[in-house]
Design a protein around this motif. Sequence first.
Motif, PDB file in Angstrom:
ATOM      1  N   CYS A 176       0.833  -1.431  -0.313  1.00 51.60           N
ATOM      2  CA  CYS A 176       0.144   0.133   0.251  1.00 51.60           C
ATOM      3  C   CYS A 176       0.536   1.400  -0.421  1.00 51.60           C
ATOM      4  O   CYS A 176       0.227   2.495  -0.194  1.00 51.60           O
ATOM      5  CB  CYS A 176      -1.001   0.229   1.305  1.00 51.60           C
ATOM      6  SG  CYS A 176      -2.429  -1.413   1.093  1.00 51.60           S
ATOM      7  N   GLY A 177       2.429   1.419   0.109  1.00 47.79           N
ATOM      8  CA  GLY A 177       2.785   2.512   0.341  1.00 47.79           C
ATOM      9  C   GLY A 177       2.922   2.861   1.308  1.00 47.79           C
ATOM     10  O   GLY A 177       3.425   4.254   1.080  1.00 47.79           O
ATOM     11  N   LEU A 178       3.205   2.471   1.965  1.00 46.88           N
ATOM     12  CA  LEU A 178       3.239   2.618   3.848  1.00 46.88           C
ATOM     13  C   LEU A 178       4.809   2.327   3.826  1.00 46.88           C
ATOM     14  O   LEU A 178       5.237   2.858   5.129  1.00 46.88           O
ATOM     15  CB  LEU A 178       2.502   2.391   5.005  1.00 46.88           C
ATOM     16  CG  LEU A 178       0.832   2.318   4.719  1.00 46.88           C
ATOM     17  CD1 LEU A 178       0.261   1.973   5.819  1.00 46.88           C
ATOM     18  CD2 LEU A 178       0.886   3.921   4.113  1.00 46.88           C
ATOM     19  N   VAL A 179       5.355   1.327   3.298  1.00 48.86           N
ATOM     20  CA  VAL A 179       7.099   0.936   3.873  1.00 48.86           C
ATOM     21  C   VAL A 179       7.493   0.847   2.068  1.00 48.86           C
ATOM     22  O   VAL A 179       6.707   0.578   1.491  1.00 48.86           O
ATOM     23  CB  VAL A 179       6.427  -0.778   4.513  1.00 48.86           C
ATOM     24  CG1 VAL A 179       7.707  -1.201   4.546  1.00 48.86           C
ATOM     25  CG2 VAL A 179       5.955  -0.603   5.393  1.00 48.86           C
ATOM     26  N   ARG A 180       8.580   0.727   2.343  1.00 48.88           N
ATOM     27  CA  ARG A 180       9.493   0.789   1.447  1.00 48.88           C
ATOM     28  C   ARG A 180      10.647  -0.179   1.238  1.00 48.88           C
ATOM     29  O   ARG A 180      11.296  -0.842   2.577  1.00 48.88           O
ATOM     30  CB  ARG A 180      10.811   1.907   1.380  1.00 48.88           C
ATOM     31  CG  ARG A 180      10.416   3.430   0.628  1.00 48.88           C
ATOM     32  CD  ARG A 180      11.267   4.295   1.533  1.00 48.88           C
ATOM     33  NE  ARG A 180      11.232   4.724   2.399  1.00 48.88           N
ATOM     34  CZ  ARG A 180      12.375   4.680   3.125  1.00 48.88           C
ATOM     35  NH1 ARG A 180      13.147   5.125   2.632  1.00 48.88           N
ATOM     36  NH2 ARG A 180      12.689   5.022   4.578  1.00 48.88           N
TER      37      ARG A 180
END
Lengths: 313, 254
Positions: free
Chosen positions: A53-57
């Motif tokens: 979801c784009g919260l963690v790289r």
Amino acid sequence: MNEPILELEGLSKVYPGGLKALDNVDLTIRKGEIFALLGPNGAGKTTLIGAVCGLVRPSEGTIRAFGHDMASDWRKARARIGLVPQELSTDMFEPVHRAVSYSRGLFGLAPDPARIEEILRSLSLWDKKDERIMALSGGMKRRVLIAKALAHEPDLLFLDEPTAGVDVELRKGMWAIVDQMRDRGVTIILTTHYIEEAELMADRVGIINRGKLLMVDEKEAMMSRLGRTEAHIALANPISELPQSLSQFPIEIEQGGTSLCYRGGDGTGRGKAEVAELTKALIAAGIDYTGIDVRESSLEEIFVSLLGEEEAA
Amino acid sequence: MIGWRSTWSIYKRELMRFLRTAFQSVLAPVLTTSLYFIVFGAAIGGRMPDLGGVDYGAFIIPGLLMLTLLGETTSNSSFGIYMPRFTGTIYELLSAPVGVAETLIGFVGAAMTKSLILAAIILVTARLFVDYSIAYPLLAMFYIMLVAAAFSLFGFILGIWADNFEKLGIIPMLFLTPLTFLGGTFYSIDMLPGPWDKIALANPIVYLVSGLRWTFYGSSDVNIWISFGITLAFLAACTAVIAYIFKTGWRLRA
């Protein structure tokens, strides 16, 4: 049903402190399925969701959603993904209706009051539409989070521990909501540590621990492959050793010879049939019994057993 | 490609947040400006000579405007991004199909809008106490917007940098307000004895106050182009820092 809509390849995440939250995870999610990701606290479930979801790289690996590479073509993919986080993170001062409408706009869709009304009604939130979120109960707040996630009509929905800390009645309500979404054709990935939830709702189950995906399979296939039947047979008279005629059965003497324990089968019912054969063999061998307790192993036991094996390894 | 619907949603929501506390947001600057005019304009200003041909009461208007503008813009913008981080609602922004452009135009645009509304309120309030006219109104408006944009970006950086409320308040309180007070808000740098008149030029706020004062009265302590240059340089520096933040996900993405 078989069309993949999310593909993770070699996905790893190492946090700055050195914690490896995801370890070379490969996973494919098919269109229209409900996938349950099981794992104990800290297993990496939320990190996996965050990475998609784009919260963690991610530290390594690739994520493709709807055919788009999430590293380079994330806009198109994200527009079709919804997320209901584990924490009740909402803007407490906002009224319900405005908060849900905001989510729709944030994901780039034109206002659609009729659609928002439909979502709020389906979640029994319409009567609360003008109330500030802070005034709602915990269960209602979780519904608001679901409404926000559904506002942009996602094709893939992540539910991170949707029933964590909610009472039984509300949990059942959540399951009904998931059923509704399944009927609409939404693909759902849910994380949970309530095995019952996965057993009840999921088409496929993945078991994760310490960042590693230990197993992914159809729920029935997993239970069939790893399921066991356990039977305890109380004997009328104690025995000290098993007669030769019973050597074909996976049984052992327990409780000082007053009981026999059978552990076998495969989760398909073969175990029950074998227990029936065993009882006939006992009678034939002249061993009388006073009671039988037969139990099929649950997904929970499979889960615990798998984690135990992994810990031992 | 900018997602304008997403941008509009962020912008609208941030403005709604401002309107939720509209009474306080409007009344506070009106009251503060009125108090400054009563104390510095009427009580002390009556005994002050004209500065560069400008009545003292009128002279302090650009400085007062800058004082409120810098403080409010920075705090509005920093709170705008810090609160979602603090409450966890930032997950929605990070998981949405929005990038740096939508986020900045939404958050910073809203902070700028609020600042312009406050600037208008301060100017109207000032008119109740002092008779003044603005030499270059369009330039003044442009300069106010430029400063508001720069400090909205600065506040945005602050809101991402801060990991507690203390840090959020410490920069405006310990640096911004003192530097603005010492930046020629209530006096001309020429009035300072040496070497303080030279040391004062190391204060970047001097150039902002001076620039705005020039657009009001056509004269100031510092050349208008230097003021514009420094404001633009600050704007560029903040933009570069934000570009780095979004590229690396610093303090935004785990």
